[in-house]
Design a protein around this motif. Structure first.
Motif, PDB file in Angstrom:
ATOM      1  N   LEU A   1       0.826  -1.215   0.000  1.00 53.28           N
ATOM      2  CA  LEU A   1       0.000   0.000   0.000  1.00 53.28           C
ATOM      3  C   LEU A   1       0.859   1.265   0.000  1.00 53.28           C
ATOM      4  N   GLU A   2       2.188   1.077  -0.148  1.00 51.07           N
ATOM      5  CA  GLU A   2       3.154   2.189  -0.161  1.00 51.07           C
ATOM      6  C   GLU A   2       3.177   2.967   1.154  1.00 51.07           C
ATOM      7  N   LYS A   3       2.780   2.325   2.232  1.00 50.24           N
ATOM      8  CA  LYS A   3       2.882   2.937   3.563  1.00 50.24           C
ATOM      9  C   LYS A   3       4.210   2.486   4.161  1.00 50.24           C
ATOM     10  N   LEU A   4       5.278   3.089   3.648  1.00 49.81           N
ATOM     11  CA  LEU A   4       6.616   2.563   3.873  1.00 49.81           C
ATOM     12  C   LEU A   4       7.124   2.762   5.298  1.00 49.81           C
ATOM     13  N   GLU A   5       6.832   3.902   5.891  1.00 53.40           N
ATOM     14  CA  GLU A   5       7.287   4.135   7.269  1.00 53.40           C
ATOM     15  C   GLU A   5       6.625   3.146   8.224  1.00 53.40           C
ATOM     16  N   GLU A   6       5.326   2.919   8.021  1.00 55.04           N
ATOM     17  CA  GLU A   6       4.617   1.957   8.866  1.00 55.04           C
ATOM     18  C   GLU A   6       5.139   0.539   8.625  1.00 55.04           C
ATOM     19  N   ALA A   7       5.443   0.248   7.363  1.00 54.69           N
ATOM     20  CA  ALA A   7       5.988  -1.070   7.031  1.00 54.69           C
ATOM     21  C   ALA A   7       7.335  -1.270   7.719  1.00 54.69           C
ATOM     22  N   PHE A   8       8.168  -0.229   7.676  1.00 59.01           N
ATOM     23  CA  PHE A   8       9.483  -0.281   8.309  1.00 59.01           C
ATOM     24  C   PHE A   8       9.349  -0.562   9.810  1.00 59.01           C
TER      25      PHE A   8
ATOM     26  N   ASN B   1      12.895  -7.778   3.699  1.00 57.54           N
ATOM     27  CA  ASN B   1      11.742  -6.896   3.489  1.00 57.54           C
ATOM     28  C   ASN B   1      11.995  -5.501   4.066  1.00 57.54           C
ATOM     29  N   ARG B   2      12.665  -5.475   5.195  1.00 55.42           N
ATOM     30  CA  ARG B   2      13.038  -4.186   5.802  1.00 55.42           C
ATOM     31  C   ARG B   2      13.937  -3.403   4.840  1.00 55.42           C
ATOM     32  N   GLY B   3      14.856  -4.121   4.202  1.00 51.79           N
ATOM     33  CA  GLY B   3      15.734  -3.478   3.227  1.00 51.79           C
ATOM     34  C   GLY B   3      14.959  -2.880   2.065  1.00 51.79           C
ATOM     35  N   LEU B   4      13.951  -3.601   1.595  1.00 52.14           N
ATOM     36  CA  LEU B   4      13.135  -3.090   0.490  1.00 52.14           C
ATOM     37  C   LEU B   4      12.433  -1.793   0.876  1.00 52.14           C
ATOM     38  N   ALA B   5      11.870  -1.787   2.090  1.00 51.24           N
ATOM     39  CA  ALA B   5      11.181  -0.578   2.550  1.00 51.24           C
ATOM     40  C   ALA B   5      12.154   0.594   2.654  1.00 51.24           C
ATOM     41  N   LEU B   6      13.328   0.338   3.213  1.00 48.55           N
ATOM     42  CA  LEU B   6      14.328   1.397   3.356  1.00 48.55           C
ATOM     43  C   LEU B   6      14.797   1.909   1.997  1.00 48.55           C
ATOM     44  N   GLU B   7      14.946   0.994   1.053  1.00 51.04           N
ATOM     45  CA  GLU B   7      15.396   1.411  -0.281  1.00 51.04           C
ATOM     46  C   GLU B   7      14.368   2.323  -0.938  1.00 51.04           C
ATOM     47  N   LYS B   8      13.098   1.967  -0.782  1.00 47.92           N
ATOM     48  CA  LYS B   8      12.047   2.814  -1.353  1.00 47.92           C
ATOM     49  C   LYS B   8      11.984   4.173  -0.659  1.00 47.92           C
ATOM     50  N   LEU B   9      12.407   4.193   0.601  1.00 47.43           N
ATOM     51  CA  LEU B   9      12.445   5.454   1.341  1.00 47.43           C
ATOM     52  C   LEU B   9      13.697   6.267   1.010  1.00 47.43           C
ATOM     53  N   GLY B  10      14.562   5.684   0.176  1.00 47.17           N
ATOM     54  CA  GLY B  10      15.781   6.385  -0.219  1.00 47.17           C
ATOM     55  C   GLY B  10      16.919   6.248   0.772  1.00 47.17           C
ATOM     56  N   ARG B  11      16.765   5.386   1.744  1.00 45.17           N
ATOM     57  CA  ARG B  11      17.796   5.194   2.774  1.00 45.17           C
ATOM     58  C   ARG B  11      18.653   3.990   2.370  1.00 45.17           C
ATOM     59  N   LEU B  12      19.484   4.217   1.360  1.00 40.44           N
ATOM     60  CA  LEU B  12      20.169   3.117   0.693  1.00 40.44           C
ATOM     61  C   LEU B  12      21.215   2.431   1.565  1.00 40.44           C
ATOM     62  N   GLU B  13      21.943   3.194   2.345  1.00 47.09           N
ATOM     63  CA  GLU B  13      22.973   2.576   3.187  1.00 47.09           C
ATOM     64  C   GLU B  13      22.343   1.638   4.218  1.00 47.09           C
ATOM     65  N   GLU B  14      21.227   2.069   4.794  1.00 47.08           N
ATOM     66  CA  GLU B  14      20.528   1.213   5.754  1.00 47.08           C
ATOM     67  C   GLU B  14      19.934  -0.011   5.053  1.00 47.08           C
ATOM     68  N   ALA B  15      19.437   0.202   3.835  1.00 45.35           N
ATOM     69  CA  ALA B  15      18.883  -0.916   3.062  1.00 45.35           C
ATOM     70  C   ALA B  15      19.970  -1.943   2.779  1.00 45.35           C
TER      71      ALA B  15
END
Length: 348
Positions: free
Chosen positions: A261-268, A287-301
């Protein structure tokens, strides 16, 4: 010397004369016809053939077996058709024979393989019919004991007969509409059979009777995902973790559904909760990595993918996403460097 030669010459002419008069002379007419195999012999040879193919005989070995035993393939086909008619007419399951027939069908034996494959398929269908008929005849349809029907359903489910299990549990809830366990088992079986809409209705019946059944909420959520009803699935998973906060599978599924549902912060947040409960859940890390990547937080992903791989080194999904994240991270750094250079140039 001359006498010996004359004697040999006379002997030669005698033998020549006798051959011309039909003695010692072989023709096709004098060759005895090949003895016709009996049904018993055909069956014996065919079983040997099936066993051989099951053990890995090559096409060459199969043909050699037929030739060595003087089996003409055309005659074998005629016999096999008659043999299959007898098998299909009998009220006996022949599952193993069906499987071996199908295996022969894959041995590239031309018409013989095609016929064997066809017979194998029909034998399997016949076996299913026999099981179904025996099942229905064994069920006492007049019984009004809900518990008895429930137990029969469990027995059928245990041996993989979901269709009959569904019949039993439907009978149980018809007799006793508030039978929670029967509704739950019915819902689960319907979902496994691909009848998702019916499964949802059964889960709702189970939850109406026992609203605190977190397993029913969880499985209803999974069934809603199959139907692509993500908003409703989120509600189910939220209800699940509300009742059972340490159910990490539900937290992971909640995160995945929120991600859809693109609710990425909640998913994280949901993935973090799953990982806190089960640090070795490599799927949650991925899955956490995917959410972080979509949030643009690549190093954490990148770090999340790396953690998933450390837990499960052969986890290809995580490896793939890690590589993509690394590329995106490098692009991001290059873009930042270009931006900095551009800023310096503008200042100059």
């Amino acid at each position: 010397m001359l006498r010996r030669f004359i004697k040999w010459l006379k002997s030669f002419f005698r033998s020549l004369f006798s051959m011309q008069n039909g003695k010692n002379y072989r023709s096709e007419d004098n060759i005895k016809p090949r003895a016709k195999l009996t049904d018993t012999e055909y069956e014996s040879f065919f079983i040997q053939l099936l066993n051989g193919v099951n053990d890995g005989w090559s096409q060459v070995k199969v043909r050699g077996f037929l030739d060595n035993n003087n089996i003409i393939q055309a005659d074998l086909l005629v016999w096999l058709r008659g043999f299959s008619d007898k098998l299909l007419a009998a009220d006996v399951e022949n599952d193993e024979l069906a499987l071996r027939m199908l295996k022969l069908g894959k041995a590239n034996m031309g018409e013989l393989g095609e016929l064997a494959s066809s017979i194998g398929i029909r034998l399997q269908k016949r076996g299913q019919e026999i099981v179904s008929n025996n099942t229905h005849s064994s069920l006492n349809l007049e019984s009004e004991d809900a518990e008895s029907w429930f137990q029969k359903g469990l027995d059928k489910n245990r041996v993989g007969d979901l269709e009959t299990a569904v019949i039993c549990w439907q009978k149980a809830v018809n007799i006793k509409p508030d039978y929670h366990n029967a509704w739950y088992q019915l819902a689960y079986a319907l979902s496994d059979l691909g009848k998702q809409e019916e499964a949802i209705l059964a889960y709702e019946q189970a939850l109406a009777i026992q609203p605190g059944d977190y397993q029913a909420w969880y499985n209803k959520g999974n069934t809603l995902i199959d139907l692509l009803k993500f908003d409703e699935a989120v509600i189910c998973f939220q209800k699940t973790v509300e009742i059972q906060p340490d159910f990490y599978h539900a937290w992971n599924n909640l995160g995945s559904t929120l991600g859809c549902l693109e609710k990425l912060e909640e998913a994280f947040t949901a993935y973090n909760q799953a990982i806190e409960l089960q640090p070795n859940d490599y799927q949650a890390w991925k899955n956490r990595g995917l959410a972080l990547e979509k949030l643009g937080r690549l190093e954490e992903a990148f770090a999340s993918y790396d953690q998933a791989i450390q837990i499960k080194p052969d986890y290809l999904d995580a490896s793939k996403y890690k590589e993509l994240a690394l590329r995106n991270l490098e692009k991001q750094k290059q873009a930042a460097m270009s931006s900095n250079k551009l800023t310096v140039i503008k200042r100059e």
